[in-house]
Motif scaffolding. Sequence first.
Motif, PDB file in Angstrom:
ATOM      1  N   GLN A 109       0.828  -0.787  -0.011  1.00 20.11           N
ATOM      2  CA  GLN A 109       0.076  -0.468   0.027  1.00 20.11           C
ATOM      3  C   GLN A 109       1.011   1.226   0.287  1.00 20.11           C
ATOM      4  O   GLN A 109       0.866   2.088  -0.493  1.00 20.11           O
ATOM      5  N   HIS A 110       2.113   0.872   0.370  1.00 23.11           N
ATOM      6  CA  HIS A 110       3.080   2.529   0.306  1.00 23.11           C
ATOM      7  C   HIS A 110       3.969   2.598  -0.372  1.00 23.11           C
ATOM      8  O   HIS A 110       3.238   4.121  -0.759  1.00 23.11           O
ATOM      9  N   LEU A 111       3.660   1.472  -1.626  1.00 20.38           N
ATOM     10  CA  LEU A 111       4.514   1.727  -2.948  1.00 20.38           C
ATOM     11  C   LEU A 111       3.288   1.913  -3.588  1.00 20.38           C
ATOM     12  O   LEU A 111       4.108   2.980  -4.828  1.00 20.38           O
ATOM     13  N   SER A 112       1.839   2.089  -3.514  1.00 19.34           N
ATOM     14  CA  SER A 112       1.506   2.558  -4.382  1.00 19.34           C
ATOM     15  C   SER A 112       0.775   3.922  -4.395  1.00 19.34           C
ATOM     16  O   SER A 112       0.687   4.407  -5.225  1.00 19.34           O
ATOM     17  N   ASP A 113       0.623   3.892  -3.150  1.00 22.68           N
ATOM     18  CA  ASP A 113       0.171   5.827  -1.900  1.00 22.68           C
ATOM     19  C   ASP A 113       1.554   6.357  -2.767  1.00 22.68           C
ATOM     20  O   ASP A 113       1.850   7.742  -2.875  1.00 22.68           O
ATOM     21  N   SER A 114       2.755   6.068  -3.438  1.00 22.11           N
ATOM     22  CA  SER A 114       4.348   6.895  -3.291  1.00 22.11           C
ATOM     23  C   SER A 114       3.642   7.331  -4.197  1.00 22.11           C
ATOM     24  O   SER A 114       4.723   8.452  -4.966  1.00 22.11           O
ATOM     25  N   GLY A 115       3.089   6.597  -5.869  1.00 24.85           N
ATOM     26  CA  GLY A 115       3.206   7.473  -6.589  1.00 24.85           C
ATOM     27  C   GLY A 115       4.168   6.977  -7.279  1.00 24.85           C
ATOM     28  O   GLY A 115       3.615   7.916  -8.810  1.00 24.85           O
ATOM     29  N   ILE A 116       4.396   5.791  -7.569  1.00 26.23           N
ATOM     30  CA  ILE A 116       5.786   5.061  -8.596  1.00 26.23           C
ATOM     31  C   ILE A 116       4.694   4.497  -9.579  1.00 26.23           C
ATOM     32  O   ILE A 116       3.236   4.577  -9.862  1.00 26.23           O
ATOM     33  N   ARG A 117       5.373   5.206 -10.790  1.00 21.77           N
ATOM     34  CA  ARG A 117       4.918   4.482 -12.385  1.00 21.77           C
ATOM     35  C   ARG A 117       5.335   3.350 -12.649  1.00 21.77           C
ATOM     36  O   ARG A 117       4.661   2.518 -13.910  1.00 21.77           O
ATOM     37  N   VAL A 118       6.551   2.801 -12.110  1.00 21.60           N
ATOM     38  CA  VAL A 118       7.175   1.231 -12.315  1.00 21.60           C
ATOM     39  C   VAL A 118       7.300   0.794 -11.231  1.00 21.60           C
ATOM     40  O   VAL A 118       7.893   0.622  -9.927  1.00 21.60           O
ATOM     41  N   ILE A 119       6.493  -0.829 -10.983  1.00 23.76           N
ATOM     42  CA  ILE A 119       6.869  -1.394  -9.826  1.00 23.76           C
ATOM     43  C   ILE A 119       7.877  -2.298  -9.667  1.00 23.76           C
ATOM     44  O   ILE A 119       8.669  -2.380 -10.490  1.00 23.76           O
ATOM     45  N   PRO A 120       8.478  -2.102  -8.697  1.00 19.82           N
ATOM     46  CA  PRO A 120      10.243  -3.035  -8.298  1.00 19.82           C
ATOM     47  C   PRO A 120      10.075  -3.966  -9.117  1.00 19.82           C
ATOM     48  O   PRO A 120       8.734  -5.278  -9.172  1.00 19.82           O
ATOM     49  N   GLU A 121      11.022  -4.570  -9.519  1.00 18.42           N
ATOM     50  CA  GLU A 121      11.552  -6.523 -10.417  1.00 18.42           C
ATOM     51  C   GLU A 121      10.991  -7.304  -8.908  1.00 18.42           C
ATOM     52  O   GLU A 121      10.569  -8.097  -9.365  1.00 18.42           O
ATOM     53  N   ARG A 122      11.214  -6.925  -7.381  1.00 15.07           N
ATOM     54  CA  ARG A 122      10.594  -8.395  -6.884  1.00 15.07           C
ATOM     55  C   ARG A 122       9.381  -8.606  -7.482  1.00 15.07           C
ATOM     56  O   ARG A 122       8.834  -9.669  -6.837  1.00 15.07           O
ATOM     57  N   TYR A 123       8.599  -7.391  -7.624  1.00 13.77           N
ATOM     58  CA  TYR A 123       6.845  -8.219  -8.171  1.00 13.77           C
ATOM     59  C   TYR A 123       6.861  -8.419  -9.769  1.00 13.77           C
ATOM     60  O   TYR A 123       4.986  -8.891  -9.753  1.00 13.77           O
ATOM     61  N   VAL A 124       7.118  -8.096  -9.951  1.00 12.79           N
ATOM     62  CA  VAL A 124       7.084  -8.746 -11.990  1.00 12.79           C
ATOM     63  C   VAL A 124       7.446  -9.931 -11.798  1.00 12.79           C
ATOM     64  O   VAL A 124       7.856 -10.534 -11.307  1.00 12.79           O
ATOM     65  N   LYS A 125       6.238 -10.900 -12.242  1.00 13.74           N
ATOM     66  CA  LYS A 125       6.248 -12.640 -12.597  1.00 13.74           C
ATOM     67  C   LYS A 125       6.515 -11.732 -13.949  1.00 13.74           C
ATOM     68  O   LYS A 125       6.932 -11.532 -15.125  1.00 13.74           O
ATOM     69  N   LYS A 126       7.266 -13.906 -14.032  1.00 15.21           N
ATOM     70  CA  LYS A 126       7.928 -14.152 -15.430  1.00 15.21           C
ATOM     71  C   LYS A 126       7.037 -14.105 -16.040  1.00 15.21           C
ATOM     72  O   LYS A 126       5.418 -14.346 -16.120  1.00 15.21           O
ATOM     73  N   PRO A 127       6.335 -14.189 -17.849  1.00 12.73           N
ATOM     74  CA  PRO A 127       6.051 -13.551 -18.911  1.00 12.73           C
ATOM     75  C   PRO A 127       4.512 -15.009 -18.445  1.00 12.73           C
ATOM     76  O   PRO A 127       3.923 -14.267 -18.761  1.00 12.73           O
ATOM     77  N   SER A 128       5.278 -16.160 -18.127  1.00 10.00           N
ATOM     78  CA  SER A 128       4.299 -17.347 -18.405  1.00 10.00           C
ATOM     79  C   SER A 128       3.252 -17.095 -17.239  1.00 10.00           C
ATOM     80  O   SER A 128       2.237 -17.998 -16.974  1.00 10.00           O
ATOM     81  N   GLU A 129       3.669 -16.355 -16.126  1.00  8.34           N
ATOM     82  CA  GLU A 129       2.572 -16.393 -15.426  1.00  8.34           C
ATOM     83  C   GLU A 129       2.011 -14.817 -15.179  1.00  8.34           C
ATOM     84  O   GLU A 129       0.493 -14.695 -14.222  1.00  8.34           O
ATOM     85  N   ARG A 130       1.900 -13.764 -15.781  1.00  3.68           N
ATOM     86  CA  ARG A 130       1.369 -12.857 -15.842  1.00  3.68           C
ATOM     87  C   ARG A 130      -0.586 -13.034 -16.459  1.00  3.68           C
ATOM     88  O   ARG A 130      -0.374 -13.446 -16.780  1.00  3.68           O
ATOM     89  N   PRO A 131      -1.359 -12.003 -15.820  1.00  4.24           N
ATOM     90  CA  PRO A 131      -3.039 -12.361 -16.831  1.00  4.24           C
ATOM     91  C   PRO A 131      -3.006 -11.887 -17.243  1.00  4.24           C
ATOM     92  O   PRO A 131      -3.751 -12.173 -17.855  1.00  4.24           O
ATOM     93  N   SER A 132      -1.935 -11.283 -18.498  1.00  8.20           N
ATOM     94  CA  SER A 132      -1.805 -10.775 -19.929  1.00  8.20           C
ATOM     95  C   SER A 132      -2.328 -12.099 -20.601  1.00  8.20           C
ATOM     96  O   SER A 132      -2.642 -11.461 -21.842  1.00  8.20           O
ATOM     97  N   ILE A 133      -1.478 -12.721 -19.937  1.00  4.68           N
ATOM     98  CA  ILE A 133      -1.026 -13.658 -20.618  1.00  4.68           C
ATOM     99  C   ILE A 133      -2.434 -15.004 -21.674  1.00  4.68           C
ATOM    100  O   ILE A 133      -2.232 -15.250 -22.258  1.00  4.68           O
ATOM    101  N   SER A 134      -3.097 -14.905 -20.213  1.00  6.85           N
ATOM    102  CA  SER A 134      -3.955 -16.496 -20.177  1.00  6.85           C
ATOM    103  C   SER A 134      -5.391 -15.334 -20.204  1.00  6.85           C
ATOM    104  O   SER A 134      -6.272 -15.305 -19.083  1.00  6.85           O
ATOM    105  N   GLU A 135      -6.175 -15.312 -20.979  1.00  6.49           N
ATOM    106  CA  GLU A 135      -7.947 -14.651 -21.065  1.00  6.49           C
ATOM    107  C   GLU A 135      -8.741 -15.878 -21.549  1.00  6.49           C
ATOM    108  O   GLU A 135      -8.106 -17.223 -22.033  1.00  6.49           O
ATOM    109  N   PRO A 136      -9.684 -16.190 -20.944  1.00  4.57           N
ATOM    110  CA  PRO A 136     -10.480 -16.635 -20.934  1.00  4.57           C
ATOM    111  C   PRO A 136     -11.643 -17.521 -22.213  1.00  4.57           C
ATOM    112  O   PRO A 136     -11.106 -15.713 -22.885  1.00  4.57           O
ATOM    113  N   VAL A 137     -11.535 -18.614 -22.634  1.00 12.34           N
ATOM    114  CA  VAL A 137     -11.855 -18.476 -23.754  1.00 12.34           C
ATOM    115  C   VAL A 137     -13.317 -17.448 -24.573  1.00 12.34           C
ATOM    116  O   VAL A 137     -13.483 -16.845 -24.919  1.00 12.34           O
TER     117      VAL A 137
END
Length: 358
Positions: free
Chosen positions: A16-44
């Motif tokens: 919540q502190h990260l979000s409220d700070s106004g950052i536009r790029v999330i820290p690397e620790r929160y970036v998921k592998k490409p295969s795990e990202r929510p934009s990869i698999s959309e429901p049919v």
Amino acid sequence: MMNCLQMWPEPVVRVQHLSDSGIRVIPERYVKKPSERPSISEPVDKEINIPVIDLQNLYSDEESLRQETSSLIYDACSKWGFFQVVNHGVSHQLMAATREVWRQFFQLPLELKQQYANSPATYEGYGSRLGVEKGISLDWSDYFFLHYLPMSLRDQTKWPSVPDSCRELVAKYSEEVVKLGGKLMKIFSVTLGLRENHLEQAFGGEIGACLRANYYPKCPQPDLTLGISSHSDPGGMTLLLPDECVPGLQVRHANNWITVKPVPNAFIVNIGDQIQVLSNATYKSVEHRVMVNSEKERVSLAFFYNPKSDVLIKPVEELVTEDKPALYSPMTYDEYRVHIRIRGPCGKSQVESLKSPK
């Protein structure tokens, strides 16, 4: 219960502190592998939703309606691992008030919330990570975790004293949800062809019950991270009170990710790994994850209904046959959840690792 660490291996950052700070790029620790990202698999089919079941029909005078509802529950547990229940007996007003009091808690000043900061020794309190392994990928969420049962673990002084109504609401809400969990355990037993109290007895006759209030802050790059990574729940079952205004929960079904559309005043129920083991995989604990978004925060309440921690959990003898031998080796819930507490959410890898060698 194991105390793998008394302190977190790295400084804890409040999302919540990260979000409220106004950052536009999330820290690397929160970036998921490409295969795990929510934009990869959309429901049919975006119109698909998990089953919605009216529990009131189980007590109908019409046998056909009772049978139909039992069949719906069996199908939901065996094919989906998830369903929503309406007419479940828990006060709608109590549900809304409890969710709102947690929303108010997360909006309190950081220094007040920090008084409840948790450690991996018990997890109880205000937290921002689940796994204790150093360097693991982190999720975009904060939470508050507390014990309700057994009574020996309940310590209301560890629950938030602000807002003023928090402790009282949590106690009332937990009492009602435990009752609902007991009803569902009986229904699961009967639909599996067992006596009504079979699963409850297999849980050791004394359940563990705990609540995790989840807070998912706004995220500037929601396509790169997750509120909670893909996992199946390690316990018996989960009764989730979702944020009705902001979808986020996704369930894996037929190799697609289905975004759950919450029904007003419903609980989302999902089978946990322990019931999958007891049912010899007739009932499925299913992978699920949580998306975040850039415009709205989300608050949800996950209530976990678990076995007694030191009881051996293994497939029920009546569900083991020559054609379907026992799939899992016996293990206590305490032993089982060590894995989750070290690594954090990690798909279905833990329950799959329990399978008996052929």
